[in-house]
Design a protein around this motif. Structure first.
Motif, short mmCIF file in Angstrom:
data_model
loop_
_atom_site.label_atom_id
_atom_site.label_comp_id
_atom_site.label_asym_id
_atom_site.label_seq_id
_atom_site.Cartn_x
_atom_site.Cartn_y
_atom_site.Cartn_z
N MET A 1 8.56 0.17 1.50
CA MET A 1 9.03 0.48 0.15
C MET A 1 7.87 0.42 -0.85
SD MET A 1 12.84 -1.22 -0.03
CE MET A 1 12.39 -2.78 0.73
N ARG A 2 7.91 1.25 -1.86
CA ARG A 2 6.76 1.46 -2.72
C ARG A 2 6.52 0.32 -3.71
NH1 ARG A 2 8.43 7.14 -4.98
NH2 ARG A 2 6.31 7.32 -5.83
N ALA B 1 7.52 -3.06 -3.01
CA ALA B 1 7.92 -4.26 -2.27
C ALA B 1 7.38 -5.52 -2.92
CB ALA B 1 7.45 -4.17 -0.84
N GLU C 1 13.34 0.43 -4.40
CA GLU C 1 11.99 0.51 -3.84
C GLU C 1 11.41 -0.87 -3.50
OE1 GLU C 1 10.40 3.09 -2.91
OE2 GLU C 1 11.39 4.79 -3.89
N GLY C 2 12.26 -1.91 -3.55
CA GLY C 2 11.83 -3.23 -3.09
C GLY C 2 11.48 -4.24 -4.15
#
Length: 267
Positions: A1-2, A4, A28-29
């Motif tokens: 995930m971008r 995280a 996206e985390g």
């Protein structure tokens, strides 16, 4: 995930573009601090995202200690801070005849001064993590509509601030500062504003091509998708940049003379 494990403050995230950005950040985390003035709407966003990924803080950012309070919530809840999204804004109509000094100061306090004070409060922690700031501006920053004078001035000032800090903070603190300028976005507030101005409830389904070549205006989720790039490490060393996000060339455009009087408020 971008994103995280990143911790991100998103101001004005109880509704609209800010809400969409907060939701996409979690997807996206990231963990997010939801902020705004609408307690019930904020609680609904927080419930959707879950207590492990979000925390809600309700406070007017123009209050003297509010920026520090938001930063403290991030640190106390999640132990760090990686990014700030300055999205909260006062979208209000005015022109040369209705804009006095007090009115302009009020708009500037919300749309320009509050983002600066939040950046200042967050800077020590952003510096520690080589974090970033994303300011949410408006295409009105370039000139603006006649009935959005004070708002346009405030967004123009925000754009200059982004370029200035994008240079100085990147060199001195390792913190990137960038901005996206949304065009006409179909937020809950925009839908309600146009309805209150006398348009039918489904006005957004029949917008002239001159304003919406795609046949519709932009969705908040599309702004959120663009925001992720600037918050993620994949944007690398890029700083001090302002990107217009509209579906047609905004500056230098020549709309037909018979263009509809339906004009966007924009974000």
């Amino acid at each position: 995930m971008r994103l995280a494990d990143k911790v991100i403050i998103v101001t004005g995230s109880c509704t609209g573009i800010g809400k969409a950005i907060a939701e996409r950040c979690v997807a996206e985390g990231a963990k997010v601090i939801i902020h705004g003035l609408e307690q019930d709407l904020g609680e609904a966003v927080a419930a959707k995202l879950g207590s492990l990924k979000s925390v809600l803080h309700i406070e007017d950012l123009t209050a003297p200690d509010a920026p520090q309070h938001v930063v403290d919530v991030a640190l106390q809840t999640f132990g760090r801070l990686d990014a700030v999204v300055n999205n909260a804004a006062l979208v209000i109509s005015s022109n040369i005849h209705t804009t006095d000094a007090a009115f302009l100061r009020k708009v500037l306090e919300v749309n320009t001064v509050a983002p600066l004070t939040l950046i200042k409060a967050a800077l020590p922690h952003l510096s520690k993590n080589r974090g970033c700031v994303l300011n949410i501006g408006s295409v009105n920053a370039w000139s603006g509509e006649p009935n959005l004078l004070a708002y346009s001035i405030s967004k123009g000032a925000l754009m200059t601030m982004t370029r200035n800090l994008g240079d100085t903070l990147h060199r001195e603190n390792g913190v990137r500062v960038n901005q996206i300028n949304p065009g006409w976005v179909l937020t809950e507030n925009e839908a309600q504003r146009k309805h209150e101005q006398g348009l039918p409830e489904d006005w957004y389904k029949a917008i002239p091509d001159v304003f919406a070549p795609a046949g519709r205006i932009i969705w908040p989720a599309e702004m959120a998708a663009a925001a992720i790039y600037w918050l993620a490490d994949e944007s690398g060393p890029i700083s001090g940049q302002v990107v217009d996000l509209e579906q047609h060339p905004f500056m230098g455009r020549n709309p037909p003379k018979d263009a509809s009087t339906l004009t966007p408020t924009t974000s």
